[in-house]
Design an enzyme around this catalytic site. Structure first.
Site, mmCIF file in Angstrom:
data_model
loop_
_atom_site.group_PDB
_atom_site.id
_atom_site.type_symbol
_atom_site.label_atom_id
_atom_site.label_comp_id
_atom_site.label_asym_id
_atom_site.label_seq_id
_atom_site.Cartn_x
_atom_site.Cartn_y
_atom_site.Cartn_z
ATOM 1 N N HIS A 1 0.809 -1.224 0.000
ATOM 2 C CA HIS A 1 0.000 0.000 0.000
ATOM 3 C C HIS A 1 0.842 1.273 0.000
ATOM 4 O O HIS A 1 0.350 2.340 -0.332
ATOM 5 C CB HIS A 1 -1.040 -0.014 1.124
ATOM 6 N N HIS B 1 7.694 -2.275 2.225
ATOM 7 C CA HIS B 1 7.536 -0.818 2.118
ATOM 8 C C HIS B 1 8.872 -0.081 1.943
ATOM 9 O O HIS B 1 9.023 0.744 1.043
ATOM 10 C CB HIS B 1 6.838 -0.259 3.360
ATOM 11 N N LYS C 1 8.306 0.629 15.722
ATOM 12 C CA LYS C 1 7.039 0.922 16.395
ATOM 13 C C LYS C 1 7.357 1.585 17.724
ATOM 14 O O LYS C 1 8.456 1.472 18.254
ATOM 15 C CB LYS C 1 6.245 -0.359 16.614
HETATM 16 P P1 NDP Z 1 -6.938 -10.685 10.620
HETATM 17 O O1 NDP Z 1 -6.368 -11.833 11.372
HETATM 18 O O2 NDP Z 1 -7.526 -9.544 11.351
HETATM 19 O O3 NDP Z 1 -8.067 -11.235 9.637
HETATM 20 C C1 NDP Z 1 -7.934 -12.413 8.891
HETATM 21 C C2 NDP Z 1 -9.229 -12.632 8.135
HETATM 22 O O4 NDP Z 1 -9.113 -13.817 7.349
HETATM 23 C C3 NDP Z 1 -10.443 -12.821 9.022
HETATM 24 O O5 NDP Z 1 -11.557 -12.229 8.407
HETATM 25 C C4 NDP Z 1 -10.605 -14.345 9.051
HETATM 26 O O6 NDP Z 1 -11.945 -14.633 9.380
HETATM 27 C C5 NDP Z 1 -10.231 -14.655 7.597
HETATM 28 N N1 NDP Z 1 -9.804 -16.030 7.344
HETATM 29 C C6 NDP Z 1 -8.732 -16.667 7.881
HETATM 30 N N2 NDP Z 1 -8.664 -17.934 7.405
HETATM 31 C C7 NDP Z 1 -9.700 -18.074 6.542
HETATM 32 C C8 NDP Z 1 -10.164 -19.147 5.742
HETATM 33 N N3 NDP Z 1 -9.570 -20.333 5.729
HETATM 34 N N4 NDP Z 1 -11.268 -18.943 4.968
HETATM 35 C C9 NDP Z 1 -11.905 -17.751 4.975
HETATM 36 N N5 NDP Z 1 -11.497 -16.701 5.718
HETATM 37 C C10 NDP Z 1 -10.425 -16.866 6.500
HETATM 38 O O7 NDP Z 1 -5.801 -10.202 9.605
HETATM 39 P P2 NDP Z 1 -5.580 -8.753 8.989
HETATM 40 O O8 NDP Z 1 -6.877 -8.233 8.486
HETATM 41 O O9 NDP Z 1 -4.790 -7.939 9.924
HETATM 42 O O10 NDP Z 1 -4.598 -9.086 7.774
HETATM 43 C C11 NDP Z 1 -5.033 -9.730 6.602
HETATM 44 C C12 NDP Z 1 -3.880 -9.784 5.614
HETATM 45 O O11 NDP Z 1 -3.488 -8.470 5.297
HETATM 46 C C13 NDP Z 1 -2.632 -10.490 6.150
HETATM 47 O O12 NDP Z 1 -1.980 -11.108 5.073
HETATM 48 C C14 NDP Z 1 -1.806 -9.333 6.672
HETATM 49 O O13 NDP Z 1 -0.433 -9.642 6.680
HETATM 50 C C15 NDP Z 1 -2.125 -8.275 5.631
HETATM 51 N N6 NDP Z 1 -1.941 -6.894 6.095
HETATM 52 C C16 NDP Z 1 -2.599 -6.430 7.198
HETATM 53 C C17 NDP Z 1 -2.430 -5.118 7.597
HETATM 54 C C18 NDP Z 1 -3.151 -4.553 8.764
HETATM 55 O O14 NDP Z 1 -2.902 -3.379 9.074
HETATM 56 N N7 NDP Z 1 -4.023 -5.286 9.425
HETATM 57 C C19 NDP Z 1 -1.552 -4.186 6.866
HETATM 58 C C20 NDP Z 1 -0.952 -4.763 5.690
HETATM 59 C C21 NDP Z 1 -1.144 -6.075 5.355
HETATM 60 P P3 NDP Z 1 -12.419 -16.041 10.016
HETATM 61 O O15 NDP Z 1 -11.465 -16.358 11.128
HETATM 62 O O16 NDP Z 1 -13.835 -15.819 10.448
HETATM 63 O O17 NDP Z 1 -12.338 -17.010 8.904
HETATM 64 C C1 BG6 Z 2 1.594 -2.551 7.376
HETATM 65 C C2 BG6 Z 2 2.293 -3.243 8.516
HETATM 66 O O1 BG6 Z 2 1.987 -3.109 6.150
HETATM 67 O O2 BG6 Z 2 1.921 -1.171 7.383
HETATM 68 C C3 BG6 Z 2 1.921 -2.597 9.827
HETATM 69 O O3 BG6 Z 2 1.889 -4.605 8.527
HETATM 70 C C4 BG6 Z 2 2.180 -1.107 9.793
HETATM 71 O O4 BG6 Z 2 2.661 -3.187 10.883
HETATM 72 C C5 BG6 Z 2 1.515 -0.489 8.564
HETATM 73 O O5 BG6 Z 2 1.639 -0.526 10.973
HETATM 74 C C6 BG6 Z 2 1.924 0.972 8.396
HETATM 75 O O6 BG6 Z 2 1.154 1.539 7.370
HETATM 76 P P1 BG6 Z 2 0.875 3.096 7.340
HETATM 77 O O7 BG6 Z 2 0.184 3.325 6.048
HETATM 78 O O8 BG6 Z 2 0.011 3.385 8.534
HETATM 79 O O9 BG6 Z 2 2.201 3.765 7.444
#
Ligand code: NDP
Ligand code: BG6
Length: 488
Positions: A179, A241, A341
């Site tokens: 992103h 990033h 962080k």
């Molecule tokens: P979360 O753990 O908060 O969410 C994971 C999601 O995936 C949940 O909705 C879970 O729901 C779903 N899920 C997991 N396994 C399955 C499955 N087998 N089938 C269907 N749904 C599934 O993770 P994040 O939202 O934080 O992160 C998601 C991705 O984005 C990761 O790859 C992370 O590295 C990446 N990311 C996250 C960032 C952030 O700021 N959060 C920033 C940049 C990247 P349920 O358990 O109900 O299935």
């Molecule tokens: C995500 C990392 O890709 O970027 C997080 O997984 C981090 O750990 C985030 O906090 C930072 O993004 P931004 O846009 O808030 O600088």
């Protein structure tokens, strides 16, 4: 005023729709694009996760996420109209008995539309999801897949994911998201470098002393501790990033803005990064882990307490690196990278420090010129120049910035990076997404730094939350007679 060109009507399936990223970033971004008239009303958005939820309950989580996580107002008629586009399907995306027929039903009649599968789940399930999509007959000619970062946790796992995805989607239909590439200043870096004749002649070792790239955060790991502890700052931030920012600063001019022209130049930079092995790792890298302290006057817990009672960990929440690029343009110019962080301020910036004039005429002054590109907060650029301080009584030289704050220069609302990237996926524009070989080259470099850390059995240095990070990071610069730019 910004002009928003509507994209064609599309179907978007968000896997991991109940997760932090989807609720905090993806749905709010989609709403803003909808509100600005960019998303046609007959587009459909389907959330998928395993949790059993009714469509209305899921819409409520999207709405609550918008209010609580994105600080938005969900009471407007536009937001209610946006919610009407959203459906929810509960299925386990890695299992053949999903149940996939529910998703097939939800997407009925959409074969001729652009169909986007956004995988916002842990990367370990990316390959499985793609295979199930194919087996369920859901991959139409206009389908594409978006993969969230980090893609795997090392080169081997990234390759395995890339290979599994490639069995279903050809490379031109794979959108690997970082992103940071959707942030306005990052895109502007390309424009600054290649739309102005001013910079190119000085953009090399001939005129540049060094480059600093900082991504400082005030937040801790919060609820993402389980993921983060297996990842650390190197995999979570540097591999993607920070290395992407480095590529955009260092790459050669591409011959067009075509996606592959840009990506080919970026990969050359990654391939030219000098390896940091066990013999150099102590002099070229510093790791840290935060302890309790005060951030923006608020007391905060240390990393280990955030993970949970009795936890131990040697995962780094801070990393500083001295990277070098072995090519004609950059040989001898260090690129200092740092991210962490629980630092004193949220600040992401690229600072290009130029060499001092070859001969100083004046008694005072002598600060080198610096170009500062601020990604956040307060996006903009500053060019620090030496000028004469006005007034009689001698010739006093002072360093003063030519300041371009985007907020002052342009009155539009600042779009989140995901807004731009999501619309680029629908439009089929791959320029701001990472190619397979690019991700793999970044892992190859990062893997050997991590292997060097492991080989030396060293541990992260503790730093107090709210401080600038470990003292050793300041020493890394100090040894070279340089200094990080202040974080406050
Ligand atoms: P979360 O753990 O908060 O969410 C994971 C999601 O995936 C949940 O909705 C879970 O729901 C779903 N899920 C997991 N396994 C399955 C499955 N087998 N089938 C269907 N749904 C599934 O993770 P994040 O939202 O934080 O992160 C998601 C991705 O984005 C990761 O790859 C992370 O590295 C990446 N990311 C996250 C960032 C952030 O700021 N959060 C920033 C940049 C990247 P349920 O358990 O109900 O299935
Ligand atoms: C995500 C990392 O890709 O970027 C997080 O997984 C981090 O750990 C985030 O906090 C930072 O993004 P931004 O846009 O808030 O600088």
């Amino acid at each position: 005023m910004a002009e928003f060109v509507p994209v064609p009507s599309f179907d978007l399936v968000v896997f991991g729709a109940s997760g932090d990223l989807a609720l905090r970033k993806l749905f709010p971004s989609l709403f803003h694009r909808f509100k600005d008239g960019q998303i046609p009303i007959d587009s459909r958005i389907v959330g998928v996760a395993r949790q059993a939820l009714t469509r209305d309950a899921f819409r409520k989580s999207v709405s609550d996420g918008f209010v609580n996580l994105a600080k938005g107002d969900a009471s407007s008629p536009e937001f209610q109209a946006f919610l009407d586009l959203i459906d929810y399907v509960a299925l386990d995306a890695t299992r053949a008995d999903g149940p996939w027929d529910l998703l097939v039903q939800s997407l009925a009649g959409g074969k001729d539309k652009v169909r986007v599968f956004y995988l916002s789940t842990p990367p370990s399930v990316f390959g499985g999801i793609c295979a199930q999509l194919r087996d369920a007959g859901l991959v139409s000619p206009l389908s594409r897949v978006v993969l969230e970062k980090p893609l795997g946790r090392d080169l081997a796992s990234a390759k395995a994911i890339n290979d599994a995805v490639a069995e279903v989607f050809s490379e031109d239909r794979v959108y690997r998201i970082d992103h940071y590439l959707g942030k306005e200043t990052v895109q502007n870096l390309l424009v600054l470098r290649f739309a102005n004749a001013l910079f190119e002649p000085v953009w090399s070792r001939a005129a540049i002393d060094h480059v600093q790239i900082t991504v400082a955060e005030t937040i801790g790991v919060g609820s993402r501790g389980d993921y983060y502890d297996k990842s650390g700052a190197m995999r979570d931030m540097v591999q993607n990033h920070l290395l992407q920012l480095l590529c955009l600063v260092a790459m050669e001019p591409p011959n067009s803005v075509d996606a592959d022209a840009i990506r080919t130049e970026k990969i050359k930079v990654l391939q030219a990064l000098v390896p940091i092995g066990p013999n150099d790792v102590a002099a070229h890298s510093v790791r840290g882990q935060y302890r309790e302290g005060l951030v923006e006057s608020e007391p905060v817990k240390g990393y280990l307490e955030e993970l949970g009672p009795g936890r131990t960990s040697s995962t780094e929440t801070y990393v500083a690196l001295k990277a070098e690029i072995a090519n004609w343009r950059w040989s001898g110019v260090p690129f200092y990278l740092r991210t962490g962080k629980r630092l004193p301020s949220r600040r992401s910036e690229i600072v290009v420090t130029f060499r001092p004039p070859p001969h100083s005429l004046f008694d005072q002054g002598g600060e080198p010129n610096q170009l500062v590109m601020r990604l956040q907060p307060d996006e903009g650029m500053e060019m620090w120049l030496q000028i004469k301080e006005p007034g009689p009584g001698g010739l006093r030289v002072k360093s003063v910035p030519l300041d371009l704050s985007y907020e002052t220069a342009f009155t539009l609302r600042y779009p989140d990076a995901y807004e731009r990237l999501l619309m680029d996926v629908v439009r089929g524009n791959l320029s701001l997404f990472m190619r397979k070989d690019e991700v793999e080259a970044a892992w190859a470099w990062v893997d050997q730094v991590i292997a060097a850390w492991d080989a030396t059995s060293s541990h992260p240095h503790p730093y107090t939350a709210g401080s600038d990070g470990p003292l050793q990071a300041a020493l890394l610069m100090d040894r070279d007679g340089r200094k990080w730019r202040d974080l406050i």
